[in-house]
Design a protein around this motif. Structure first.
Motif, PDB file in Angstrom:
ATOM      1  N   ARG A 108      21.631 -39.587  71.638  1.00 45.37           N
ATOM      2  CA  ARG A 108      21.783 -40.764  70.510  1.00 45.37           C
ATOM      3  C   ARG A 108      20.514 -40.974  70.131  1.00 45.37           C
ATOM      4  O   ARG A 108      20.432 -42.059  70.002  1.00 45.37           O
ATOM      5  CB  ARG A 108      22.466 -41.451  70.676  1.00 45.37           C
ATOM      6  N   PHE A 109      20.215 -41.479  71.769  1.00 47.65           N
ATOM      7  CA  PHE A 109      18.177 -42.368  71.336  1.00 47.65           C
ATOM      8  C   PHE A 109      17.361 -42.214  72.442  1.00 47.65           C
ATOM      9  O   PHE A 109      18.349 -41.509  73.788  1.00 47.65           O
ATOM     10  CB  PHE A 109      18.942 -44.327  71.965  1.00 47.65           C
ATOM     11  N   SER A 110      16.938 -42.084  72.714  1.00 43.94           N
ATOM     12  CA  SER A 110      15.697 -41.619  73.311  1.00 43.94           C
ATOM     13  C   SER A 110      14.612 -42.571  73.466  1.00 43.94           C
ATOM     14  O   SER A 110      14.293 -43.671  72.369  1.00 43.94           O
ATOM     15  CB  SER A 110      14.909 -40.737  72.947  1.00 43.94           C
ATOM     16  N   SER A 111      13.646 -43.098  74.586  1.00 40.95           N
ATOM     17  CA  SER A 111      12.719 -43.811  74.715  1.00 40.95           C
ATOM     18  C   SER A 111      11.842 -43.398  75.628  1.00 40.95           C
ATOM     19  O   SER A 111      11.911 -42.423  76.042  1.00 40.95           O
ATOM     20  CB  SER A 111      13.122 -44.844  75.732  1.00 40.95           C
ATOM     21  N   LEU A 121      11.862 -54.709  95.308  1.00 39.55           N
ATOM     22  CA  LEU A 121      11.724 -54.296  94.121  1.00 39.55           C
ATOM     23  C   LEU A 121      10.257 -54.488  93.557  1.00 39.55           C
ATOM     24  O   LEU A 121       9.047 -54.782  93.964  1.00 39.55           O
ATOM     25  CB  LEU A 121      12.036 -56.112  93.391  1.00 39.55           C
ATOM     26  N   ASN A 122       9.859 -53.626  92.576  1.00 34.55           N
ATOM     27  CA  ASN A 122       8.724 -53.158  92.297  1.00 34.55           C
ATOM     28  C   ASN A 122       8.367 -54.324  90.700  1.00 34.55           C
ATOM     29  O   ASN A 122       7.355 -54.186  90.971  1.00 34.55           O
ATOM     30  CB  ASN A 122       8.566 -51.553  91.812  1.00 34.55           C
ATOM     31  N   SER A 123       9.254 -54.179  89.537  1.00 39.11           N
ATOM     32  CA  SER A 123       9.166 -54.846  88.728  1.00 39.11           C
ATOM     33  C   SER A 123       9.831 -55.207  87.679  1.00 39.11           C
ATOM     34  O   SER A 123      11.002 -54.443  88.191  1.00 39.11           O
ATOM     35  CB  SER A 123       7.926 -54.111  87.721  1.00 39.11           C
ATOM     36  N   VAL A 124       9.909 -55.798  87.162  1.00 42.18           N
ATOM     37  CA  VAL A 124      10.504 -56.655  85.882  1.00 42.18           C
ATOM     38  C   VAL A 124      10.328 -56.677  85.079  1.00 42.18           C
ATOM     39  O   VAL A 124       8.699 -56.891  84.384  1.00 42.18           O
ATOM     40  CB  VAL A 124      11.855 -57.445  85.961  1.00 42.18           C
ATOM     41  N   GLY A 125      11.156 -56.233  83.843  1.00 37.83           N
ATOM     42  CA  GLY A 125      10.503 -56.449  82.241  1.00 37.83           C
ATOM     43  C   GLY A 125      11.156 -56.268  80.925  1.00 37.83           C
ATOM     44  O   GLY A 125      12.566 -56.139  81.091  1.00 37.83           O
ATOM     45  N   ALA A 126      10.366 -55.833  80.307  1.00 36.36           N
ATOM     46  CA  ALA A 126      11.451 -55.401  78.553  1.00 36.36           C
ATOM     47  C   ALA A 126      10.375 -54.546  77.836  1.00 36.36           C
ATOM     48  O   ALA A 126       9.148 -55.071  78.257  1.00 36.36           O
ATOM     49  CB  ALA A 126      11.558 -56.868  77.872  1.00 36.36           C
ATOM     50  N   GLY A 127      11.032 -54.148  76.501  1.00 34.67           N
ATOM     51  CA  GLY A 127      10.122 -52.982  75.971  1.00 34.67           C
ATOM     52  C   GLY A 127      11.109 -52.904  74.385  1.00 34.67           C
ATOM     53  O   GLY A 127      12.182 -53.533  74.738  1.00 34.67           O
ATOM     54  N   SER A 185      14.653 -50.776  68.176  1.00 36.06           N
ATOM     55  CA  SER A 185      15.596 -50.734  70.070  1.00 36.06           C
ATOM     56  C   SER A 185      14.338 -51.742  70.248  1.00 36.06           C
ATOM     57  O   SER A 185      13.537 -52.079  70.359  1.00 36.06           O
ATOM     58  CB  SER A 185      15.247 -49.444  69.940  1.00 36.06           C
ATOM     59  N   ALA A 186      14.873 -52.504  71.924  1.00 33.73           N
ATOM     60  CA  ALA A 186      14.592 -53.292  72.513  1.00 33.73           C
ATOM     61  C   ALA A 186      15.675 -53.047  73.844  1.00 33.73           C
ATOM     62  O   ALA A 186      16.516 -52.743  73.620  1.00 33.73           O
ATOM     63  CB  ALA A 186      14.536 -54.504  72.014  1.00 33.73           C
ATOM     64  N   GLY A 187      14.946 -53.482  75.152  1.00 38.03           N
ATOM     65  CA  GLY A 187      15.638 -54.197  75.754  1.00 38.03           C
ATOM     66  C   GLY A 187      15.407 -53.899  77.199  1.00 38.03           C
ATOM     67  O   GLY A 187      13.953 -54.047  77.382  1.00 38.03           O
TER      68      GLY A 187
END
Length: 259
Positions: free
Chosen positions: A62-65, A197-203, A159-161
């Protein structure tokens, strides 16, 4: 980056003579983006990469990133998919940036593991990947992402998350560790990382289905390096914890049938 494979082995009701028999699609294109020269760098560079996506026609994806790595789903129930996943890793050395002079290169290789994704609602996808390094490093990497998506028109999707990544010490040692010899040659302080933990973020992305076969996208990604990555002398003394990327992509789809 630049290669995405999405297909399913289990959701085909039609009997086929061979595993590969049936209708398929091939998407080819390119992406251009402005981002860090390498993870942890404070310098940015415009880069380009090919895009290749292969899958069965009628797939229940349904969705791809753009962050999804090449995957093959052995389980495909519509709202849940799981299977194998892989990632190519390209060499990182002092040709990548002069900031890496004196540091042992990260060799060309890859990562192989498994993935699972679930759709709690029609507009939300949760995806996790767990991959073992091959040749480039010997660590284990885990990536988790959540993406909400909405079709604002019949041809435009937003889309975002959030994103989160973690890894074992062998991964961090390959990318962020500095041994005594490297410290003497590079000028960076000696550093022996642990896992964590390596990283946190958003796209976020906006995708336009220009025609039945042509798709274009604009995207932006931000991540903040954490834990062993953020504590590395490569990042603290010569780089940045804040990593930002923005770019454009376009693909064309070819449909074909295999007997």
């Amino acid at each position: 980056m630049g290669l995405f494979l999405a297909t399913s082995a289990g959701a085909q009701a039609q009997e086929r003579q061979h595993f590969w028999s049936g209708d398929w699609y091939l998407k080819v294109g390119a992406t251009g983006f402005l981002g860090p020269k390498y993870d942890g760098s404070s310098d940015r560079l415009f880069q380009a990469a090919p895009l290749i996506s292969l899958g069965r026609a009628g797939s229940t994806v349904r969705f791809s990133s753009r962050n999804d790595n090449p995957a093959f789903a052995f389980v495909d129930k519509g709202a849940f998919r799981a299977g194998v996943v892989g990632k190519l890793i390209f060499e990182r050395d002092d040709d990548t940036s002069s900031d890496l002079k004196g540091i042992d290169p990260v060799r060309f290789g890859g990562e192989l593991g498994g993935f699972a994704e679930v759709y709690p609602t029609d507009w939300l996808r949760l995806r996790a990947e767990l991959r073992q390094g091959i040749r480039s490093h010997h660590g284990i990497v885990a990536d988790v992402a959540a993406d909400g998506f909405i079709d604002v028109t019949d041809t435009v999707r937003l889309s975002a998350g959030p994103r989160l990544s973690a890894a074992t010490s062998d991964y961090f040692d390959a990318y962020y560790g500095i041994n005594a010899s490297e410290a003497a040659k590079s000028g960076y302080s000696k550093y022996t990382p642990s896992g964590g933990l390596n990283s946190v973020g958003a796209g976020a992305a906006i995708t336009w289905q220009a025609t039945e076969k042509i798709e274009a996208s604009a995207f932006a990604e931000y991540k903040r390096l954490m834990g062993p990555a953020a504590d590395s002398s490569i990042v603290k003394e010569g780089g940045s914890r804040n990593q930002f990327l923005v770019g454009l992509s376009a693909t064309y789809r070819f449909d074909f049938t295999l007997e």
